[in-house]
Design a protein around this motif. Structure first.
Motif, mmCIF file in Angstrom:
data_model
loop_
_atom_site.group_PDB
_atom_site.id
_atom_site.type_symbol
_atom_site.label_atom_id
_atom_site.label_comp_id
_atom_site.label_asym_id
_atom_site.label_seq_id
_atom_site.Cartn_x
_atom_site.Cartn_y
_atom_site.Cartn_z
ATOM 1 N N UNK A 166 25.646 1.183 51.200
ATOM 2 C CA UNK A 166 25.005 0.070 51.913
ATOM 3 C C UNK A 166 23.468 0.412 51.779
ATOM 4 N N UNK A 167 22.997 1.394 51.779
ATOM 5 C CA UNK A 167 21.656 1.899 51.531
ATOM 6 C C UNK A 167 21.056 1.234 50.362
ATOM 7 N N UNK A 168 22.012 1.606 49.159
ATOM 8 C CA UNK A 168 21.699 1.243 48.091
ATOM 9 C C UNK A 168 21.647 -0.168 47.877
ATOM 10 N N UNK A 169 22.322 -0.988 48.622
ATOM 11 C CA UNK A 169 22.365 -2.403 48.817
ATOM 12 C C UNK A 169 21.168 -2.834 49.543
ATOM 13 N N UNK A 170 20.750 -2.420 50.478
ATOM 14 C CA UNK A 170 19.946 -3.092 51.533
ATOM 15 C C UNK A 170 18.481 -2.223 51.763
ATOM 16 N N UNK A 171 18.491 -0.762 51.369
ATOM 17 C CA UNK A 171 17.405 0.046 51.619
ATOM 18 C C UNK A 171 16.154 -0.297 50.420
ATOM 19 N N UNK A 172 15.039 0.650 50.763
ATOM 20 C CA UNK A 172 14.153 0.386 49.860
ATOM 21 C C UNK A 172 13.722 1.781 48.853
ATOM 22 N N UNK A 198 12.064 4.439 51.268
ATOM 23 C CA UNK A 198 13.119 5.011 52.296
ATOM 24 C C UNK A 198 14.204 5.927 51.532
ATOM 25 N N UNK A 199 14.370 5.512 50.307
ATOM 26 C CA UNK A 199 15.492 6.141 49.674
ATOM 27 C C UNK A 199 14.891 7.508 48.736
ATOM 28 N N UNK A 200 13.712 7.161 48.205
ATOM 29 C CA UNK A 200 13.134 8.054 47.224
ATOM 30 C C UNK A 200 13.952 8.012 45.896
ATOM 31 N N UNK A 201 14.431 7.023 45.726
ATOM 32 C CA UNK A 201 14.943 6.803 44.194
ATOM 33 C C UNK A 201 15.309 5.424 44.161
ATOM 34 N N UNK A 202 15.558 5.090 42.906
ATOM 35 C CA UNK A 202 15.824 3.509 42.619
ATOM 36 C C UNK A 202 17.093 2.962 43.638
ATOM 37 N N UNK A 203 16.784 1.728 43.852
ATOM 38 C CA UNK A 203 17.839 1.181 44.733
ATOM 39 C C UNK A 203 18.375 0.026 44.026
ATOM 40 N N UNK A 250 28.426 13.593 61.916
ATOM 41 C CA UNK A 250 29.081 12.429 61.365
ATOM 42 C C UNK A 250 28.539 11.212 61.815
ATOM 43 N N UNK A 251 28.183 10.964 63.037
ATOM 44 C CA UNK A 251 27.248 10.005 63.472
ATOM 45 C C UNK A 251 26.271 9.659 62.547
ATOM 46 N N UNK A 252 25.523 10.770 62.196
ATOM 47 C CA UNK A 252 24.209 10.888 61.551
ATOM 48 C C UNK A 252 24.358 10.260 60.094
ATOM 49 N N UNK A 253 25.623 10.460 59.381
ATOM 50 C CA UNK A 253 25.727 10.119 58.031
ATOM 51 C C UNK A 253 25.851 8.454 57.820
ATOM 52 N N UNK A 254 26.098 7.857 59.161
ATOM 53 C CA UNK A 254 26.290 6.358 58.942
ATOM 54 C C UNK A 254 25.001 5.736 59.561
ATOM 55 N N UNK A 255 24.295 6.473 60.155
ATOM 56 C CA UNK A 255 22.987 5.695 60.658
ATOM 57 C C UNK A 255 21.823 6.151 60.160
ATOM 58 N N UNK A 256 21.783 7.085 59.157
ATOM 59 C CA UNK A 256 20.468 7.378 58.603
ATOM 60 C C UNK A 256 20.019 6.316 57.502
ATOM 61 N N UNK A 257 18.727 6.467 57.298
ATOM 62 C CA UNK A 257 17.780 5.396 56.523
ATOM 63 C C UNK A 257 17.621 5.930 55.136
ATOM 64 N N UNK A 258 17.954 7.039 54.720
ATOM 65 C CA UNK A 258 17.556 7.701 53.300
ATOM 66 C C UNK A 258 18.810 8.623 52.907
#
Length: 303
Positions: free
Chosen positions: A232-238, A241-246, A295-303
Motif C-alpha cells: 500500500x505504501x509503495x502504491x500511495x507513499x512518497x 516518507x519511505x526513504x526509498x523509491x516508490x 501488530x497495529x503499528x505495522x498497518x498504520x505506519x507511514x514508512x
C-alpha cells in the motif's frame, strides 16, 4: 521493557540497545579489510524500524529470557536482514539506488563491496548465534542457528526472492500470480524472518511447544499484514516518507496485494490479519501488550 511500556517506548529502548550491540559486534574498519568493515557497518547501523529486533526481545521478555542474550539474537537477525537488503538492492535484483533515505551499499561503495558486505553480515550473524555468550546451552544455540538458516534459506527468504523474480516473467507473459501464490511468496520472502524473530525469544526462554506455536502463528499474520502495508505504501507513499523509491513494484510487473485486491481490499485484508494476530496472543494476557500494539503499528505506519 518492564512494567508493560507503550510500544513507542519499547521501540525506542530496543532500537537504542540493539544499535549499541551492533556497534559493539560489527568489526571496526582497520587494516586490509577496512573497506569491507566500513560497508558492513554502513548497511547495518543507523537505520530501519528494528521491528525484527523488537520481536526477538519482546518474545524473550515474555518468557523470561536474559536480556543480553535477546539483544545478541536481535543483532544477529538485524545483520541477516541488512545482508538481504544489500543483495536485494543490487542491479541484478531490484536495482535500487536508495535505502533508508541514503544511497544503497552498491552506490555508496561498489557492487563487489556490496556483495562481500552482505556475505560478511550473513556469516557474522551465525557466528553470534553459535557463540556461548548468546546462551550457555549449546542445544539452544544450535536451535537458534538452525531456525535462522531455515528462515533465510531456499525454503525461506532466498526462496521467496527467487519466486518474486520469476513472478515478473509470469506477469509479463500474462500469467500473474493469484492471491495464494502471492501470500506464499511473501510468507517466504518477508514472513519467514519475521516468524523466526518472534520465535527466537521463545527459544531463548525455553518456552513450551504450544506457546512457540502461538508466536509463530501470530508472526505469520503479522508478516503478511506487514507486506500488504508495504504494498500500500509503495502504491500511495512518497520517497520522503519511505526513504526509498516508490511505485517500482507495479512498474516492474511485480506481484503485489494492491495489484490483486485493490487499495481498499488490501487495507481490509491487512486489518483482518492484524485482528487475527492480536487474538492469537490472548493466552498471554497483558504481558503481550507490546506485541499486540506492534501488530497495529505495522498497518498504520507511514514508512
Amino acid at each position: 521493557m518492564t512494567g508493560q511500556p507503550s510500544l513507542a517506548t519499547a521501540m525506542r529502548e530496543v532500537a537504542a540497545a540493539v544499535e549499541a550491540e551492533l556497534d559493539r559486534l560489527l568489526p571496526r574498519p582497520a587494516g586490509p579489510t577496512a573497506r569491507l568493515d566500513e560497508a558492513m557497518r554502513y548497511a547495518a547501523l543507523g537505520g530501519g524500524k528494528r521491528l525484527r529486533a523488537l520481536l526477538a526481545v519482546a518474545g524473550g521478555d515474555l518468557f523470561g529470557a536474559p536480556r543480553q542474550g535477546s539483544l545478541r539474537v536481535a543483532a544477529a537477525i538485524e545483520m541477516l536482514h541488512a545482508y538481504s537488503l544489500i543483495h536485494d538492492d543490487l542491479p541484478c535484483m531490484d536495482n535500487d539506488d536508495l535505502r533508508r533515505g541514503k544511497p544503497t551499499v552498491h552506490k555508496a561503495f561498489d557492487e563487489a563491496a556490496a556483495v562481500l558486505a552482505g556475505d560478511g553480515l550473513q556469516a557474522l550473524a551465525f557466528e553470534i548465534l553459535a557463540d556461548p555468550a548468546t546462551h550457555e546451552d549449546a542445544g539452544i544455540r544450535a536451535e537458534l542457528a538452525l531456525g535462522l538458516a531455515r528462515a533465510a534459506g531456499p525454503r525461506g527468504m532466498v526462496g521467496g526472492q527467487a519466486i518474486d523474480l520469476a513472478a515478473e516473467i509470469r506477469t509479463a507473459a500474462g500469467r500473474p500470480l493469484d492471491y495464494a501464490e502471492i501470500a506464499h511468496l511473501q510468507a517466504l520472502k518477508t514472513g519467514a524472518l519475521i516468524a523466526y524473530a518472534a520465535e527466537s525469544g521463545a527459544i531463548l526462554g525455553r518456552a513450551g511447544v504450544e506457546d512457540r506455536a502461538v508466536l509463530r502463528d501470530y508472526a505469520a499474520d503479522l508478516g503478511l499484514a506487514f507486506q500488504i502495508a508495504d504494498d500500500i505504501l509503495d502504491h500511495e507513499g512518497s520517497v520522503a516518507e519511505m526513504g526509498k523509491a516508490v511505485g517500482k513494484d507495479a512498474g516492474a510487473g511485480k506481484a503485489t496485494f494492491v495489484g490483486l485486491l485493490g487499495p481498499e481490499g488490501a487495507r481490509a485484508k491487512a486489518r483482518a490479519l492484524t485482528n487475527s494476530a492480536c487474538d492469537r496472543l490472548s493466552r498471554f494476557g497483558p504481558a503481550a501488550a507490546v506485541l499486540q500494539e506492534l501488530a497495529e503499528f505495522v498497518i498504520t505506519r507511514r514508512s
